[in-house]
Design an enzyme around this catalytic site. Structure first.
Site, PDB file in Angstrom:
ATOM      1  N   SER A   1       0.803  -1.226   0.000  1.00  0.00           N
ATOM      2  CA  SER A   1       0.000   0.000   0.000  1.00  0.00           C
ATOM      3  C   SER A   1       0.833   1.272   0.000  1.00  0.00           C
ATOM      4  O   SER A   1       0.307   2.348  -0.280  1.00  0.00           O
ATOM      5  CB  SER A   1      -0.934   0.014   1.210  1.00  0.00           C
ATOM      6  OG  SER A   1      -0.199  -0.110   2.416  1.00  0.00           O
TER       7      SER A   1
ATOM      8  N   ASP B   1      -3.372   8.175   7.951  1.00  0.00           N
ATOM      9  CA  ASP B   1      -4.520   7.432   8.482  1.00  0.00           C
ATOM     10  C   ASP B   1      -4.148   6.471   9.617  1.00  0.00           C
ATOM     11  O   ASP B   1      -4.906   5.568   9.936  1.00  0.00           O
ATOM     12  CB  ASP B   1      -5.211   6.647   7.355  1.00  0.00           C
ATOM     13  CG  ASP B   1      -4.281   5.649   6.675  1.00  0.00           C
ATOM     14  OD1 ASP B   1      -3.125   5.502   7.129  1.00  0.00           O
ATOM     15  OD2 ASP B   1      -4.701   5.017   5.689  1.00  0.00           O
TER      16      ASP B   1
ATOM     17  N   HIS C   1      -0.494   4.770   7.042  1.00  0.00           N
ATOM     18  CA  HIS C   1       0.217   5.344   5.898  1.00  0.00           C
ATOM     19  C   HIS C   1       0.545   6.808   6.157  1.00  0.00           C
ATOM     20  O   HIS C   1      -0.057   7.443   7.024  1.00  0.00           O
ATOM     21  CB  HIS C   1      -0.636   5.199   4.638  1.00  0.00           C
ATOM     22  CG  HIS C   1      -1.154   3.817   4.427  1.00  0.00           C
ATOM     23  ND1 HIS C   1      -2.441   3.440   4.799  1.00  0.00           N
ATOM     24  CD2 HIS C   1      -0.567   2.712   3.914  1.00  0.00           C
ATOM     25  CE1 HIS C   1      -2.616   2.154   4.518  1.00  0.00           C
ATOM     26  NE2 HIS C   1      -1.497   1.692   3.984  1.00  0.00           N
TER      27      HIS C   1
END
Length: 390
Positions: free
Chosen positions: A54, A356, A359
């Site tokens: 991610s 968040d 990340h």
């Protein structure tokens, strides 16, 4: 005669003043564009191929349909730069985006979104959010398979690359000529291998047991790409996870001795450093075997650690709290994560390193990309970029 001389002096001075004003205007109009040519040099990388999770996925997870309605498919994800969600796990651009821009290349299209006839000569992104260095069977056999966001591991991504390779080049000579001007980003990958285990109650000692197999998987993938023709490869290490809101929330401790001077968890940062040390040792061995390749270690840990030691220098105010979340000391709430009901995003993500809880923000990724492209966090250094990262 004196009057003519005076008039000539006035016109000369006036023209020179106009010249200097135009020169200053030209300087400022040049220096404040998003991308600025620093020197008239050729572009050293003509394509970039990215593998990972991610931290660098630009849309593969969304395209895979692994989760029917993932929150990264809607705002506030993407709010800062794109003004819409793109499948990136951030408010805007990622490290891989800034690297592409620095070398004059377009943002990499996600592999699973490629269309027939699409030009892929300048690179493709194979990274998938939630991906692991180890195959899914490793986690299933240990009873934590349900935690996996995806089964598109590093091996699966390598399979995609091999499938796509005939569209890039055909003969060995053709491939050698093409890949000698390509940059391969192998990660960051491996962080999720530890994250899944940690969320299921794994302590630092248990995570340490997994380091050899995770490092081996990353090393094997790097080796496989070299044997496919890759010449220049970047292999990043892990971030200081002890400073992330998710770890600070899940492993909160009443013992002040468990934290460093910046408020980060000593044990988990120590673990990240151990992983990075083992990875660098493995890459050193690879360099001895594949002398034709440039294998670059990207020090994500050092590049990000600056934000917690001197946040004001990078424009950050809230170093350990997430910008987007559902409350709590670090604004990370597992029942109201960013994008879910009960969560809110801060008005200015550029003031936060963390987006968040897991990340980072575009602002963080920008600073990290600068540190990789301009130094000193790429060892050996990347080739000089024709554009600067503003």
């Amino acid at each position: 005669m004196y009057i003519f001389w005076l008039l000539h002096s006035y016109l000369y001075a006036n023209n020179m003043m106009k010249f200097y004003i135009l020169l200053i205007i030209g300087y400022f109009s040049c220096c404040f564009h998003d991308k600025v040519v620093s020197v008239p040099s050729p572009i050293p990388y003509k394509s970039v191929f990215n593998f990972g999770d991610s931290l660098s996925d630009t849309g593969n997870f969304l395209a895979s349909g692994a989760i029917q309605f993932p929150v990264i498919g809607k705002l506030p994800y993407g709010v800062t730069f794109f003004r819409k969600a793109t499948g990136r796990c951030s408010d805007g651009r990622l490290i891989i985006d800034f690297i592409a821009e620095a070398y004059g290349l377009p943002l990499l299209p996600p592999y699973l979104n490629l269309s027939n006839g699409q030009n892929i000569k300048q690179g493709v992104n194979f990274a998938v959010a939630g991906a692991t260095a180890l195959d899914a069977d490793f986690f299933i056999q240990r009873g934590i398979g349900k935690a996996l966001w995806t089964r598109d591991s590093l091996n699966v991504q390598l399979g995609w690359f091999r499938k796509l390779k005939p569209s890039l080049c055909t003969t060995k000579q053709d491939c050698d000529n093409y890949f000698k001007n390509s940059l391969f980003m192998v990660g960051e990958i491996g962080g999720n291998d530890y994250n899944y285990a940690a969320v299921f109650g794994g302590n630092v000692s248990q995570l340490l047991d997994n380091v050899p197999v995770v490092v081996e998987a990353i090393t094997n993938a790097t080796r496989a790409l070299i044997e496919e023709g890759a010449v220049e490869l970047v292999v990043p290490g892990n971030f200081p996870v002890g400073c992330s809101a998710v770890y600070l929330t899940l492993f909160r401790s009443p013992n002040k001795g468990d934290y460093d001077e910046n408020g980060c968890l000593n044990a988990f940062n120590g673990f990240a450093m151990y992983h990075n040390e083992q990875l660098q040792l493995a890459l050193r061995n690879l360099r001895h075997k594949y002398t034709q390749a440039r294998i670059i270690y990207a020090d994500y840990y050092g590049a990000a650690q600056r934000f917690y030691r001197a946040p004001g220098h990078y424009g950050f105010r809230r170093t350990l709290r997430a910008c987007c979340g559902g409350g709590g000391p670090f604004n990370f709430n597992n029942s109201a994560r960013c994008g879910h009901v009960g969560s809110n995003a801060c008005p200015d993500p550029s003031k936060y390193p963390n987006w968040d809880g897991i990340h980072l923000t575009e602002a963080s990724y920008r600073h990290i990309a600068r540190g990789l492209v301009n130094g000193p966090f790429s060892r050996p250094p990347l080739k000089s970029s024709p554009f600067i990262i503003p």
